[in-house]
Every structure is written in structure tokens, then in C-alpha cells.
Design a protein around this motif. Structure first.
Motif, mmCIF file in Angstrom:
data_model
loop_
_atom_site.group_PDB
_atom_site.id
_atom_site.type_symbol
_atom_site.label_atom_id
_atom_site.label_comp_id
_atom_site.label_asym_id
_atom_site.label_seq_id
_atom_site.Cartn_x
_atom_site.Cartn_y
_atom_site.Cartn_z
ATOM 1 N N SER A 123 0.850 -1.194 0.000
ATOM 2 C CA SER A 123 0.000 0.000 0.000
ATOM 3 C C SER A 123 0.878 1.234 0.000
ATOM 4 O O SER A 123 1.949 1.264 0.619
ATOM 5 C CB SER A 123 -0.989 0.013 1.171
ATOM 6 O OG SER A 123 -0.312 0.167 2.389
ATOM 7 N N ILE A 124 0.418 2.235 -0.726
ATOM 8 C CA ILE A 124 1.090 3.531 -0.768
ATOM 9 C C ILE A 124 0.024 4.559 -0.413
ATOM 10 O O ILE A 124 -0.933 4.768 -1.162
ATOM 11 C CB ILE A 124 1.676 3.818 -2.168
ATOM 12 C CG1 ILE A 124 2.764 2.790 -2.489
ATOM 13 C CG2 ILE A 124 2.226 5.241 -2.224
ATOM 14 C CD1 ILE A 124 3.463 2.999 -3.823
ATOM 15 N N PHE A 125 0.184 5.127 0.767
ATOM 16 C CA PHE A 125 -0.825 6.086 1.227
ATOM 17 C C PHE A 125 -0.159 7.034 2.212
ATOM 18 O O PHE A 125 0.310 6.602 3.274
ATOM 19 C CB PHE A 125 -1.982 5.334 1.910
ATOM 20 C CG PHE A 125 -3.082 6.240 2.408
ATOM 21 C CD1 PHE A 125 -3.760 7.080 1.529
ATOM 22 C CD2 PHE A 125 -3.431 6.269 3.752
ATOM 23 C CE1 PHE A 125 -4.763 7.930 1.980
ATOM 24 C CE2 PHE A 125 -4.442 7.109 4.216
ATOM 25 C CZ PHE A 125 -5.109 7.933 3.326
ATOM 26 N N VAL A 126 -0.058 8.293 1.829
ATOM 27 C CA VAL A 126 0.479 9.295 2.754
ATOM 28 C C VAL A 126 -0.702 9.686 3.648
ATOM 29 O O VAL A 126 -1.617 10.385 3.222
ATOM 30 C CB VAL A 126 1.084 10.501 2.005
ATOM 31 C CG1 VAL A 126 1.707 11.474 3.003
ATOM 32 C CG2 VAL A 126 2.147 10.031 1.014
ATOM 33 N N ASN A 127 -0.659 9.130 4.851
ATOM 34 C CA ASN A 127 -1.830 9.143 5.726
ATOM 35 C C ASN A 127 -1.946 10.460 6.497
ATOM 36 O O ASN A 127 -1.164 10.703 7.416
ATOM 37 C CB ASN A 127 -1.689 7.969 6.709
ATOM 38 C CG ASN A 127 -2.759 7.981 7.779
ATOM 39 O OD1 ASN A 127 -3.898 8.367 7.513
ATOM 40 N ND2 ASN A 127 -2.387 7.576 8.991
ATOM 41 N N PRO A 128 -2.936 11.291 6.155
ATOM 42 C CA PRO A 128 -2.985 12.619 6.794
ATOM 43 C C PRO A 128 -3.143 12.569 8.311
ATOM 44 O O PRO A 128 -2.636 13.456 9.000
ATOM 45 C CB PRO A 128 -4.210 13.290 6.141
ATOM 46 C CG PRO A 128 -4.974 12.200 5.469
ATOM 47 C CD PRO A 128 -4.027 11.084 5.175
ATOM 48 N N THR A 129 -3.797 11.522 8.831
ATOM 49 C CA THR A 129 -4.093 11.540 10.273
ATOM 50 C C THR A 129 -2.872 11.266 11.149
ATOM 51 O O THR A 129 -2.947 11.408 12.364
ATOM 52 C CB THR A 129 -5.208 10.531 10.648
ATOM 53 O OG1 THR A 129 -4.740 9.207 10.373
ATOM 54 C CG2 THR A 129 -6.488 10.796 9.879
ATOM 55 N N GLN A 130 -1.751 10.865 10.540
ATOM 56 C CA GLN A 130 -0.574 10.623 11.383
ATOM 57 C C GLN A 130 0.406 11.796 11.370
ATOM 58 O O GLN A 130 1.463 11.725 11.988
ATOM 59 C CB GLN A 130 0.124 9.316 11.006
ATOM 60 C CG GLN A 130 0.840 9.339 9.678
ATOM 61 C CD GLN A 130 1.333 7.952 9.292
ATOM 62 O OE1 GLN A 130 0.548 7.048 9.027
ATOM 63 N NE2 GLN A 130 2.638 7.761 9.268
ATOM 64 N N PHE A 131 0.032 12.851 10.651
ATOM 65 C CA PHE A 131 0.868 14.060 10.631
ATOM 66 C C PHE A 131 0.230 15.104 11.533
ATOM 67 O O PHE A 131 -0.984 15.330 11.468
ATOM 68 C CB PHE A 131 0.949 14.640 9.217
ATOM 69 C CG PHE A 131 1.792 13.832 8.260
ATOM 70 C CD1 PHE A 131 3.092 14.198 7.954
ATOM 71 C CD2 PHE A 131 1.265 12.690 7.663
ATOM 72 C CE1 PHE A 131 3.860 13.459 7.077
ATOM 73 C CE2 PHE A 131 2.030 11.936 6.778
ATOM 74 C CZ PHE A 131 3.330 12.326 6.485
ATOM 75 N N GLY A 132 1.065 15.755 12.356
ATOM 76 C CA GLY A 132 0.554 16.835 13.195
ATOM 77 C C GLY A 132 0.547 18.142 12.420
ATOM 78 O O GLY A 132 1.070 18.225 11.305
ATOM 79 N N GLN A 133 -0.036 19.166 13.066
ATOM 80 C CA GLN A 133 -0.029 20.494 12.448
ATOM 81 C C GLN A 133 1.403 20.986 12.321
ATOM 82 O O GLN A 133 2.190 20.819 13.252
ATOM 83 C CB GLN A 133 -0.819 21.462 13.314
ATOM 84 C CG GLN A 133 -2.279 21.472 12.950
ATOM 85 C CD GLN A 133 -2.965 22.744 13.384
ATOM 86 O OE1 GLN A 133 -2.499 23.409 14.306
ATOM 87 N NE2 GLN A 133 -4.066 23.068 12.748
ATOM 88 N N GLY A 134 1.730 21.570 11.184
ATOM 89 C CA GLY A 134 3.089 22.082 10.986
ATOM 90 C C GLY A 134 4.078 20.997 10.592
ATOM 91 O O GLY A 134 5.246 21.302 10.355
ATOM 92 N N GLU A 135 3.651 19.737 10.506
ATOM 93 C CA GLU A 135 4.547 18.687 10.016
ATOM 94 C C GLU A 135 4.504 18.664 8.478
ATOM 95 O O GLU A 135 3.835 19.478 7.855
ATOM 96 C CB GLU A 135 4.174 17.333 10.635
ATOM 97 C CG GLU A 135 4.492 17.291 12.125
ATOM 98 C CD GLU A 135 4.348 15.901 12.750
ATOM 99 O OE1 GLU A 135 4.781 15.740 13.884
ATOM 100 O OE2 GLU A 135 3.787 14.984 12.105
ATOM 101 N N ASP A 136 5.224 17.662 7.886
ATOM 102 C CA ASP A 136 5.486 17.747 6.451
ATOM 103 C C ASP A 136 4.508 16.976 5.566
ATOM 104 O O ASP A 136 4.899 16.483 4.509
ATOM 105 C CB ASP A 136 6.930 17.281 6.189
ATOM 106 C CG ASP A 136 7.182 15.846 6.689
ATOM 107 O OD1 ASP A 136 6.327 15.313 7.427
ATOM 108 O OD2 ASP A 136 8.226 15.267 6.338
ATOM 109 N N PRO B 122 2.361 14.322 19.092
ATOM 110 C CA PRO B 122 1.078 13.907 19.691
ATOM 111 C C PRO B 122 0.069 13.518 18.596
ATOM 112 O O PRO B 122 -0.046 14.203 17.598
ATOM 113 C CB PRO B 122 0.606 15.170 20.440
ATOM 114 C CG PRO B 122 1.792 16.073 20.528
ATOM 115 C CD PRO B 122 2.721 15.711 19.413
ATOM 116 N N GLY B 123 -0.618 12.400 18.825
ATOM 117 C CA GLY B 123 -1.625 11.965 17.854
ATOM 118 C C GLY B 123 -1.055 11.125 16.720
ATOM 119 O O GLY B 123 -1.789 10.510 15.947
ATOM 120 N N HIS B 124 0.283 11.069 16.621
ATOM 121 C CA HIS B 124 0.903 10.342 15.500
ATOM 122 C C HIS B 124 0.492 8.866 15.500
ATOM 123 O O HIS B 124 0.022 8.332 14.487
ATOM 124 C CB HIS B 124 2.430 10.478 15.590
ATOM 125 C CG HIS B 124 3.174 9.594 14.641
ATOM 126 N ND1 HIS B 124 3.120 9.767 13.268
ATOM 127 C CD2 HIS B 124 3.985 8.522 14.847
ATOM 128 C CE1 HIS B 124 3.867 8.845 12.685
ATOM 129 N NE2 HIS B 124 4.401 8.069 13.610
#
Ligand code: AMP
Length: 283
Positions: free
Chosen positions: A54-67, A122-124
Motif C-alpha cells: 500500500s502507498i498512502f500518505v496518511n494525513p491523520t498521522q501528521f501533526g499540524q506544521g509537520e510535512d 502527539p496523535g501520531h
């Protein structure tokens, strides 16, 4: 090799394979493949009749201000590499399929997520566990292969799989390194040539710590202090954490023993790089 973007289509493929009595190996990634990912695919190929990447850049594992926005992507090159690696299906869903409007369910692993990357991001792990659970439900693999470069992630996924009785065998694979020791990472592309040299301080720190242990030093504080000095000599390095933890509980240790793992997270310029290794030579 198929590239499947739709969840329904992926499930249909899985049903056909399972009805035929074949086993499925699964390698979840965020793409921009390197040899570290390919080593996981090789293992998957050996362990199952069919291999899903699977190739999925998962938005829910990035915090605010991350890449999240800048995370490197390259499906075309990834497809070529995957084909060469013997992948049967690339599953590459869109974020809006994985998280449609009204989405409200998350998976949280307690305890071992309250340290290391869990503290600085946090939240990662909530994002990681949520997406991995969803992917397991869609792909229904017999085994799933993860790299121990993300040591804490591997421990968290094992915990989640055990706790939720998920019928998937979790396989951990060693860290794949460049010839000079740098752990391979999709984020290494962010490094300037000079920062690429500075980034070697992570693997050198691991080496230094192992040398200290083999010459009799067991005090975690002493080792960490040494490494801090070593890393701070690099102009673009900013330490996120240096910890020596028990390999299973991920609790900080005071003295090194056979279960001790050194874990590092260091910004070198823009990217935040991680690395880890056991400290005692195996007897
Ligand atoms: P990523 O696409 O970076 O999220 O990683 C997908 C999978 O590849 C995870 O299980 C990672 O631990 C693994 N991985 C990433 N880098 C390496 C490496 N250098 N060696 C082995 N596995 C890796």
C-alpha cells in the motif's frame, strides 16, 4: 501488476485470492520507495502467495506544521520498483476514500505510545494505528511486514494486533542502511549535501554507544550525555530525543542490559531523522 485505488475493488481482489486458498503478504508504506522498503517486499514475496503494497500518505498521522504536504511522492517510479520486486497489487487509495466526510473512528494504543515519538508527535500513533487497522480490514493479509527503523511503531502495531485479536502475523525486519551507515528514509531527500554528511551523526552515535557499552560503561545517563555532545557538534542538528529504553515496554532504563535499545530522533536541517539499535553485542 495492478494499481488499485478503490477500496471496493481491493476487497474484491482479496476475496478472489482468499477463495482460491492463497495467502497474502502485505507491506504498508507511504511510498517514495527505497531499498529499505524493497527489503520488506522481498520478505513479503517469500512469505505469501500474493504480495500487496500500500502507498498512502496518511494525513491523520501528521501533526499540524509537520510535512504532510511536502512529503515526497512518486507513484510512477514506485510502480516500476514494485513491479521489479514482484508486487501483485499496489493499493493506493485517495485520502477522501479512507476518511470520507463524517469519519469519526480512531484506534488508540495506550502506554507505549506515551514516550519517544509519541511525546514529540502527539496523535501520531493514533493516526498510524487507525490507518493500519483500516488497511488490515481492507487487504485482509495473512502477514504484514514492518521495518524496525520505526522501532516504536513496530512495537505499537504488535500491541494493537495482539490486543484487538487481529488475524495478522506481524513481521519485523532489520534497518536497511546506506553504505556509510545512514538509515534509509524517504525523508533523506530533504538533506542538502552538507546535511547528508551531518546526518551520519545518528549512526555514529549508535556506534559510539555500543563501543562505550563494550568497554564496560552501563550508565544510561553517561552514554546519553556523551551522545548529546557528539550530536551538538553538528551545526544543523537539533536533538528531539536520545533515550535508552527496554525493547518491550519502551520504558527508560538507568542501566544497560540485554534488552536495551538506544533510540534517537534528531532534526538535521528540515527533516527529522530517527534511528535505533540494541546496545549489547549479542552473545
Ligand atoms: P514509510 O513509508 O517510511 O512510512 O515506511 C514504510 C515501512 O518501511 C515501515 O514499516 C518502515 O519501518 C519501513 N522502513 C522505512 N525505512 C526503512 C529502512 N531503512 N529499513 C527497513 N525498513 C524501513
Amino acid at each position: 501488476m495492478n494499481i488499485i485505488k478503490s477500496i471496493d475493488e481491493m476487497k474484491q481482489w482479496v476475496a478472489t485470492v482468499r477463495i482460491a486458498g492463497e495467502t497474502i503478504s502485505f507491506v504498508p508504506t507511504m511510498g517514495f520507495l527505497h531499498q529499505g522498503h524493497l527489503s520488506l517486499l522481498d520478505e513479503g514475496r517469500k512469505r505469501g502467495d500474493k504480495l500487496v503494497l500500500s502507498i498512502f500518505v496518511n494525513p491523520t498521522q501528521f501533526g499540524q506544521g509537520e510535512d504532510f504536504e511536502d512529503y515526497p511522492r512518486g507513484l510512477e517510479q514506485d510502480s516500476q520498483l514494485a513491479q521489479q520486486a514482484g508486487v501483485d497489487v499496489i493499493f493506493a487509495p485517495e485520502a477522501k476514500q479512507m476518511y470520507p466526510s463524517g469519519y469519526a473512528t480512531y484506534v488508540d494504543v495506550e502506554g507505549i505510545t506515551n514516550t519517544l515519538c509519541g511525546t514529540s508527535r502527539p496523535g501520531h500513533f493514533r493516526g498510524v494505528c487507525t490507518v493500519v487497522s483500516k488497511l488490515f480490514n481492507i487487504v485482509q493479509p495473512h502477514n504484514a511486514i514492518f521495518g524496525s527503523k520505526d522501532f516504536q511503531q513496530l512495537a505499537v502495531i504488535k500491541r494493537m494486533t495482539l490486543d484487538l485479536n487481529l488475524p495478522v502475523e506481524i513481521i519485523g525486519m532489520p534497518i536497511f542502511r546506506e553504505a556509510d551507515g545512514l538509515a534509509m528514509s524517504s525523508r533523506n531527500v530533504y538533506l542538502s549535501p552538507d546535511q547528508r554528511k551531518q546526518a551520519l551523526v545518528l549512526s555514529r552515535s549508535l556506534q559510539r554507544a555500543k563501543e562505550m557499552v563494550s568497554s564496560g560503561e552501563t550508565g544510561c545517563d553517561v552514554i546519553i550525555r556523551q551522545l548529546k555532545m557528539l550530536i551538538e557538534q553538528q551545526p544543523d542538528a537539533r536533538i528531539d530525543y536520545i533515550q535508552i529504553c527496554h525493547q518491550l515496554t519502551l520504558e527508560d532504563q538507568t542501566h544497560v542490559d540485554a534488552d536495551s535499545v538506544l533510540l534517537l530522533a534528531v532534526y538535521v536541517g528540515k527533516p527529522r531523522l530517527i534511528d535505533n539499535g540494541f546496545l549489547q553485542a549479542e552473545s
